[in-house]
Design a protein around this motif. Structure first.
Motif, PDB file in Angstrom:
ATOM      1  N   LYS A 122       0.923  -1.146   0.020  1.00  0.00           N
ATOM      2  CA  LYS A 122      -0.098   0.149   0.099  1.00  0.00           C
ATOM      3  C   LYS A 122       0.873   1.297  -0.188  1.00  0.00           C
ATOM      4  CE  LYS A 122      -1.217   0.593   4.845  1.00  0.00           C
ATOM      5  NZ  LYS A 122      -0.895   0.313   6.035  1.00  0.00           N
ATOM      6  N   PHE A 123       2.126   1.195   0.243  1.00  0.00           N
ATOM      7  CA  PHE A 123       3.046   2.372   0.288  1.00  0.00           C
ATOM      8  C   PHE A 123       3.492   2.551  -1.050  1.00  0.00           C
ATOM      9  CE2 PHE A 123       3.566   0.448   4.549  1.00  0.00           C
ATOM     10  CZ  PHE A 123       3.086   1.439   5.265  1.00  0.00           C
ATOM     11  N   ASN A 124       3.872   1.665  -1.809  1.00  0.00           N
ATOM     12  CA  ASN A 124       4.249   2.074  -3.276  1.00  0.00           C
ATOM     13  C   ASN A 124       3.265   1.774  -4.197  1.00  0.00           C
ATOM     14  OD1 ASN A 124       4.180  -0.901  -3.650  1.00  0.00           O
ATOM     15  ND2 ASN A 124       6.475  -1.078  -3.473  1.00  0.00           N
ATOM     16  N   ILE A 125       2.177   1.603  -3.957  1.00  0.00           N
ATOM     17  CA  ILE A 125       1.240   1.289  -5.061  1.00  0.00           C
ATOM     18  C   ILE A 125       0.900   2.645  -5.639  1.00  0.00           C
ATOM     19  CG2 ILE A 125      -1.062   0.811  -5.581  1.00  0.00           C
ATOM     20  CD1 ILE A 125      -0.796  -2.020  -4.136  1.00  0.00           C
ATOM     21  N   PRO A 126       0.693   3.617  -5.065  1.00  0.00           N
ATOM     22  CA  PRO A 126       0.435   5.030  -5.776  1.00  0.00           C
ATOM     23  C   PRO A 126       1.319   5.384  -6.611  1.00  0.00           C
ATOM     24  CG  PRO A 126      -0.070   5.068  -3.101  1.00  0.00           C
ATOM     25  CD  PRO A 126       0.578   3.583  -3.762  1.00  0.00           C
ATOM     26  N   ARG A 127       2.575   5.180  -6.072  1.00  0.00           N
ATOM     27  CA  ARG A 127       4.028   5.512  -6.927  1.00  0.00           C
ATOM     28  C   ARG A 127       4.015   4.812  -8.286  1.00  0.00           C
ATOM     29  NH1 ARG A 127       6.935   9.247  -9.408  1.00  0.00           N
ATOM     30  NH2 ARG A 127       9.036   8.497  -9.545  1.00  0.00           N
ATOM     31  N   ILE A 128       3.748   3.452  -8.224  1.00  0.00           N
ATOM     32  CA  ILE A 128       3.791   2.184  -9.395  1.00  0.00           C
ATOM     33  C   ILE A 128       2.872   2.901 -10.278  1.00  0.00           C
ATOM     34  CG2 ILE A 128       3.535   0.170 -10.177  1.00  0.00           C
ATOM     35  CD1 ILE A 128       4.581  -0.953  -7.348  1.00  0.00           C
ATOM     36  N   SER A 129       1.695   3.318  -9.992  1.00  0.00           N
ATOM     37  CA  SER A 129       0.674   3.613 -10.747  1.00  0.00           C
ATOM     38  C   SER A 129       1.215   4.992 -11.453  1.00  0.00           C
ATOM     39  CB  SER A 129      -0.738   4.010  -9.962  1.00  0.00           C
ATOM     40  OG  SER A 129      -1.552   4.746 -10.813  1.00  0.00           O
ATOM     41  N   GLN A 130       1.706   5.729 -10.594  1.00  0.00           N
ATOM     42  CA  GLN A 130       2.169   7.067 -11.251  1.00  0.00           C
ATOM     43  C   GLN A 130       3.111   7.000 -12.177  1.00  0.00           C
ATOM     44  OE1 GLN A 130       4.303   9.765  -8.829  1.00  0.00           O
ATOM     45  NE2 GLN A 130       3.037  11.555  -9.112  1.00  0.00           N
ATOM     46  N   LEU A 131       4.096   6.099 -11.977  1.00  0.00           N
ATOM     47  CA  LEU A 131       5.104   5.773 -12.789  1.00  0.00           C
ATOM     48  C   LEU A 131       4.428   5.154 -14.334  1.00  0.00           C
ATOM     49  CD1 LEU A 131       7.729   4.047 -10.687  1.00  0.00           C
ATOM     50  CD2 LEU A 131       8.237   6.132 -12.268  1.00  0.00           C
ATOM     51  N   THR A 132       3.449   4.534 -14.221  1.00  0.00           N
ATOM     52  CA  THR A 132       2.961   3.824 -15.466  1.00  0.00           C
ATOM     53  C   THR A 132       2.217   4.932 -16.182  1.00  0.00           C
ATOM     54  OG1 THR A 132       0.774   3.265 -14.571  1.00  0.00           O
ATOM     55  CG2 THR A 132       2.582   1.579 -14.327  1.00  0.00           C
ATOM     56  N   GLN A 133       1.801   5.917 -15.411  1.00  0.00           N
ATOM     57  CA  GLN A 133       1.121   7.024 -16.190  1.00  0.00           C
ATOM     58  C   GLN A 133       1.992   7.891 -16.842  1.00  0.00           C
ATOM     59  OE1 GLN A 133      -2.207   7.363 -16.483  1.00  0.00           O
ATOM     60  NE2 GLN A 133      -2.741   5.985 -14.720  1.00  0.00           N
ATOM     61  N   LYS A 134       3.251   8.107 -16.132  1.00  0.00           N
ATOM     62  CA  LYS A 134       3.997   9.122 -16.597  1.00  0.00           C
ATOM     63  C   LYS A 134       5.293   9.006 -17.481  1.00  0.00           C
ATOM     64  CE  LYS A 134       2.918  12.851 -12.925  1.00  0.00           C
ATOM     65  NZ  LYS A 134       3.797  13.241 -11.997  1.00  0.00           N
ATOM     66  N   THR A 135       5.903   7.496 -17.265  1.00  0.00           N
ATOM     67  CA  THR A 135       6.962   7.308 -17.824  1.00  0.00           C
ATOM     68  C   THR A 135       6.675   6.751 -19.246  1.00  0.00           C
ATOM     69  OG1 THR A 135       7.509   6.327 -15.952  1.00  0.00           O
ATOM     70  CG2 THR A 135       9.042   5.794 -17.777  1.00  0.00           C
ATOM     71  N   ASN A 136       7.510   7.832 -20.234  1.00  0.00           N
ATOM     72  CA  ASN A 136       7.354   7.559 -21.629  1.00  0.00           C
ATOM     73  C   ASN A 136       8.316   7.113 -22.276  1.00  0.00           C
ATOM     74  OD1 ASN A 136       4.638   8.690 -21.709  1.00  0.00           O
ATOM     75  ND2 ASN A 136       5.641  10.902 -21.622  1.00  0.00           N
ATOM     76  N   GLN A 137       9.773   7.246 -21.922  1.00  0.00           N
ATOM     77  CA  GLN A 137      10.839   6.893 -22.674  1.00  0.00           C
ATOM     78  C   GLN A 137      11.210   5.302 -22.489  1.00  0.00           C
ATOM     79  OE1 GLN A 137      13.892   9.865 -22.760  1.00  0.00           O
ATOM     80  NE2 GLN A 137      12.550  11.295 -21.987  1.00  0.00           N
ATOM     81  N   PHE A 138      11.792   5.346 -21.311  1.00  0.00           N
ATOM     82  CA  PHE A 138      12.271   3.712 -21.104  1.00  0.00           C
ATOM     83  C   PHE A 138      10.942   3.191 -20.529  1.00  0.00           C
ATOM     84  CE2 PHE A 138      14.114   0.056 -19.550  1.00  0.00           C
ATOM     85  CZ  PHE A 138      15.001  -0.068 -20.557  1.00  0.00           C
ATOM     86  N   ASN A 139       9.855   2.671 -21.287  1.00  0.00           N
ATOM     87  CA  ASN A 139       8.951   2.105 -21.112  1.00  0.00           C
ATOM     88  C   ASN A 139       8.662   0.976 -22.039  1.00  0.00           C
ATOM     89  OD1 ASN A 139       6.171   1.255 -20.146  1.00  0.00           O
ATOM     90  ND2 ASN A 139       5.577   3.439 -19.370  1.00  0.00           N
ATOM     91  N   MET A 140       8.679  -0.323 -21.932  1.00  0.00           N
ATOM     92  CA  MET A 140       8.536  -1.131 -23.121  1.00  0.00           C
ATOM     93  C   MET A 140       7.203  -1.232 -23.514  1.00  0.00           C
ATOM     94  SD  MET A 140      11.552  -1.943 -22.686  1.00  0.00           S
ATOM     95  CE  MET A 140      11.656  -3.233 -24.229  1.00  0.00           C
ATOM     96  N   THR A 141       6.210  -1.040 -22.941  1.00  0.00           N
ATOM     97  CA  THR A 141       4.883  -1.357 -23.299  1.00  0.00           C
ATOM     98  C   THR A 141       3.806  -0.196 -23.245  1.00  0.00           C
ATOM     99  OG1 THR A 141       4.273  -2.233 -21.292  1.00  0.00           O
ATOM    100  CG2 THR A 141       4.738  -3.598 -22.822  1.00  0.00           C
ATOM    101  N   THR A 142       4.276   0.880 -22.323  1.00  0.00           N
ATOM    102  CA  THR A 142       3.431   2.377 -22.013  1.00  0.00           C
ATOM    103  C   THR A 142       2.107   1.994 -21.790  1.00  0.00           C
ATOM    104  OG1 THR A 142       5.025   3.163 -23.716  1.00  0.00           O
ATOM    105  CG2 THR A 142       3.470   4.768 -22.817  1.00  0.00           C
ATOM    106  N   LYS A 143       1.951   0.621 -20.705  1.00  0.00           N
ATOM    107  CA  LYS A 143       0.390   0.527 -20.386  1.00  0.00           C
ATOM    108  C   LYS A 143       0.245   1.194 -19.156  1.00  0.00           C
ATOM    109  CE  LYS A 143       0.203  -4.113 -22.307  1.00  0.00           C
ATOM    110  NZ  LYS A 143       0.502  -5.575 -21.838  1.00  0.00           N
ATOM    111  N   ARG A 144      -0.689   2.097 -19.202  1.00  0.00           N
ATOM    112  CA  ARG A 144      -1.228   3.063 -18.062  1.00  0.00           C
ATOM    113  C   ARG A 144      -2.146   2.272 -17.313  1.00  0.00           C
ATOM    114  NH1 ARG A 144       2.713   6.337 -19.917  1.00  0.00           N
ATOM    115  NH2 ARG A 144       2.060   7.719 -21.448  1.00  0.00           N
ATOM    116  N   TYR A 145      -1.597   2.452 -16.039  1.00  0.00           N
ATOM    117  CA  TYR A 145      -2.420   1.728 -14.888  1.00  0.00           C
ATOM    118  C   TYR A 145      -2.816   2.392 -13.757  1.00  0.00           C
ATOM    119  CZ  TYR A 145      -1.204  -3.111 -17.219  1.00  0.00           C
ATOM    120  OH  TYR A 145      -1.272  -3.756 -17.994  1.00  0.00           O
ATOM    121  N   LEU A 146      -4.126   2.455 -13.227  1.00  0.00           N
ATOM    122  CA  LEU A 146      -4.851   3.209 -12.135  1.00  0.00           C
ATOM    123  C   LEU A 146      -4.249   2.461 -10.895  1.00  0.00           C
ATOM    124  CD1 LEU A 146      -8.370   3.591 -13.413  1.00  0.00           C
ATOM    125  CD2 LEU A 146      -6.459   5.416 -13.224  1.00  0.00           C
TER     126      LEU A 146
END
Lengths: 79, 608
Positions: free
Chosen positions: B452-476
């Motif tokens: 529960k501590f890192n889930i918000p950040r993991i979601s944020q990373l999927t939303q914001k990371t564009n360059q080194f992102n193999m699939t660019t899947k955005r997750y809530l």
């Protein structure tokens, strides 16, 4: 009168030259109830005066506005 | 109207509004800006406004303000007096409209009705019950909106009355009117404190700031139910913009500052180290206070940079040695003190920090410098700062462009991390060989299970990371939580640090397990840790885990986008073979017998 006309033209977005004493909500489409209040606010700001609630309700045409402004000491005669 | 004409018109509107931000001026500009529809999905914003009083003017002002920001706004304004019907009827136009943001403005006299005027007819017990009932009703209305839409909901809190029939004894009453409204406001705050859909807008604070008697014209209130004087509508809309900007990711990340007459009074090159105005005495104290406001932004995660025309030695001496400098060298992520023009320096700062020009805010006391940056780099927000340094701090405090909807640990540390990066780059300049550089960095990667501590950040990373992102899947967040609870998936985050400091949680991996096949659904790394082979270490961990689990087939997915070229060859470079390619999607397979080692200079810490 110039300042009054320019406020009317500005708020109602109409041509300054088309404004007469008889100009009223009857013959200007943009003179709706909201713009009527905006007019009051703009006159108050421009001449640093305050209309009271009865005066607000009594405005039916440009002539009425001029009368009220005159009452508050604003010069309204054509130059 | 062509797009070029439109852009010119917007620019002119912006300039006109700086000189005159009256409601009438907005209404005039509004008409001229409606002929063009910027029908780009990412620029669209659907705004619903629901209220119990006259809302005239709000739509037009918000429309102009949004268009100036480059947005294409669409509106739903609830009919006068029908807020409850609109919200409660699931088939109402509100739900058909599908807003992105819904503003709810109900006044306290509506909510309390007669009891607002005659509260002391009730017993204190019944006043308490009244507050509870009001709270229930409001939260019920908001629940309808948040369940019926994906919209952010902005609720006005309630304005405190300015007088009481009890006079000076008002606060001697058990559960008096003022206490009741305060309690209602506080209950709402508490109720939505951890909710990321509903936000309480401090309307009470807004009216206090400008003065409650001053913001209302009573004759307009009685004749038209207008709660604010016309010229306060633009100010109210600015507050709404404070929510719209982060919703549309228009928030700024970095504050770029001039030095002379901005961070201190006077010109250090002329007045000398001892001659500049900075310290407890006026006017030096205004600059000290301004610096404190800047420091508080830094501590909230805003990146700081310097852009100054100066002799570097003079200016740096002040920064390093002046006893009253609140901001220290360690707070700045980029320092440009030279004789180059400010626009070139600005571009270099953006480049060095690897952030977009449109995330920068620029503060400079000099009008010419401001005009230059505005002209050359219109993407940068160049603040119109008053001439009087006494007003600097307040001007910066009013800025709503740093607003974000959610604050993670990483957001708070951002300013610090970028400043550490400057030290790192300086270190890299003196170490010649990359391998040596990496070895001397003392890199440490901590891999942790999603919790529960890192889930918000993991979601944020999927939303914001564009360059080194193999699939660019955005997750809530909800999606990440589901992965973490599912036995058939493996999800973990990577936190990276080195001798200069902590980069924070900067990587994430999601794996879908299907018997003896593992598919790497998501593999991403924030660009600020690239170039250190951290990705290789994380992949080594994935392969090691797959081996332990007896996996026969390890598949890496790659979906090509305009922005993820840095990730394109990752699987290839790590001995995966291309097995399948359909449109933009590739599948790379790793032969489980192939050797893949951890880079020897990275220390791995496991919390998986």
């Amino acid at each position: 009168m110039n300042k009054i006309k320019s406020i009317l033209a500005n708020v109602l977005q109409i041509d300054e030259n088309s404004i007469r004493d008889e100009t009223s909500p009857e013959n200007v489409e943009s003179w709706d109830s909201f713009n009527a209040l905006l007019l009051i606010s703009e006159f108050e700001k421009a001449f640093n005066i305050h209309f009271d609630i009865n005066e607000v309700m009594s405005v039916k045409c440009v002539k009425d506005i001029k009368m009220i402004l005159k009452k508050h000491g604003v010069e309204t005669e054509d130059e | 109207m062509t797009e070029n004409e439109y852009i010119k018109k917007i620019k002119r509107a912006k300039e006109e509004l700086i000189l005159n931000d009256s409601l009438v001026n907005y209404l005039k500009l509004y008409k001229g800006l409606q002929d063009i529809n910027l029908n780009v999905e990412e620029k669209k914003i659907k705004i619903a406004v629901i209220g119990d009083s006259t809302l005239d003017g709000v739509k037009e002002v918000l429309n102009v303000k949004c268009r100036i920001l480059g947005l294409y706004p669409l509106f739903y304004i609830a009919p006068y007096g029908q807020y409850a019907q609109v919200i409660l009827n699931e088939n109402s136009a509100l739900y058909e409209f599908k807003p992105d943001i819904t503003i709810v403005w109900i006044n306290v006299d509506t909510v309390f009705s007669e009891n607002f005027y005659l509260p002391y007819r009730l017993s204190s017990k019944n006043r308490k019950k009244l507050v509870e009932d009001c709270f229930k009703n409001i939260t019920l209305l908001l629940k309808k909106i948040s369940e019926g839409t994906d919209s952010k909901v902005i609720l006005h809190n309630f304005q405190m009355p300015i007088s009481s029939s009890m006079g000076i004894l008002e606060n001697k009453q058990e559960y008096g009117l003022v206490e009741s409204i305060n309690n209602l406001n506080n209950k709402l705050i508490k109720n939505y404190q951890t909710d990321n859909q509903v936000f309480i807008f401090d309307f009470e604070g807004f009216t206090s700031r400008y003065g409650k008697e001053n913001v209302t014209d009573l004759k307009l209130r009685f004749s038209a139910d207008m709660r604010l004087k016309p010229d306060f509508i633009p100010k109210l809309c600015d507050e709404y913009l404070g929510y719209i900007k982060p919703i549309k990711s228009l928030n700024k990340k970095c504050l770029v500052l001039d030095l002379d007459n901005t961070l201190w009074g006077g010109v250090v090159g002329e007045d000398g180290f001892e001659g500049i105005k900075l310290g407890p005495k006026s006017p030096g104290n205004a600059f000290v206070e301004f610096q404190k406001v800047i420091l508080s932004l830094y501590e909230r995660g805003i990146i700081l940079a310097i852009n100054s025309k100066n002799n570097p030695d003079d200016a740096l001496k002040v920064i390093k040695e002046h006893p009253y400098m609140v901001l220290k060298e360690k707070h700045f992520a980029a320092i440009k003190i030279n004789w180059n023009d400010k626009a070139s320096n600005m571009a270099e700062i953006a480049n060095e920090l690897n952030i977009n020009l449109d995330s920068l805010v620029f503060i400079d006391d000099d009008r010419t410098n401001r005009a230059l940056v505005r002209e050359m780099l219109p993407q940068v927000l160049t603040l119109e700062i008053p001439d009087d340094p006494a007003l600097y701090a307040q001007t910066l405090q009013k800025l709503n462009d740093f607003n974000i909807l959610q604050l993670t640990e990483e957001d708070i540390k951002r300013g610090e991390m970028y400043a550490q990066q400057r030290k790192r780059t300086e270190f890299q300049k003196i170490s010649l060989d990359l391998k040596d550089f990496l070895k001397n960095l003392n890199l440490k990667v901590t891999l942790s299970k999603a919790d529960k501590f890192n889930i918000p950040r993991i979601s944020q990373l999927t939303q914001k990371t564009n360059q080194f992102n193999m699939t660019t899947k955005r997750y809530l967040e909800e999606d990440i939580t589901k992965f973490s609870e599912n036995k058939n998936s493996l999800i973990f985050s990577a936190q990276v640090e080195d001798r200069f400091g902590d980069y924070g949680l900067t990587g994430a991996v999601i794996i879908r397990k299907d018997k003896e096949t593992w598919v790497i659904d998501t593999f991403l790394l924030s660009c600020r840790v690239l170039g250190k082979e951290v990705e290789k270490a994380i992949l080594a961990f994935v392969i090691e885990q797959a081996r332990k689990d007896g996996v026969k087939r390890l598949v890496g997915e790659f979906i090509s986008t305009k922005k993820n070229t840095p990730a394109k060859d990752f699987y290839k470079d790590n001995k995966f073979k291309l097995a399948n390619k359909v449109n933009e999607k590739e599948e790379w397979v790793f032969n489980m017998d192939t050797k893949h080692d951890y880079p020897d200079y990275i220390k791995i810490n496991l919390r998986v």
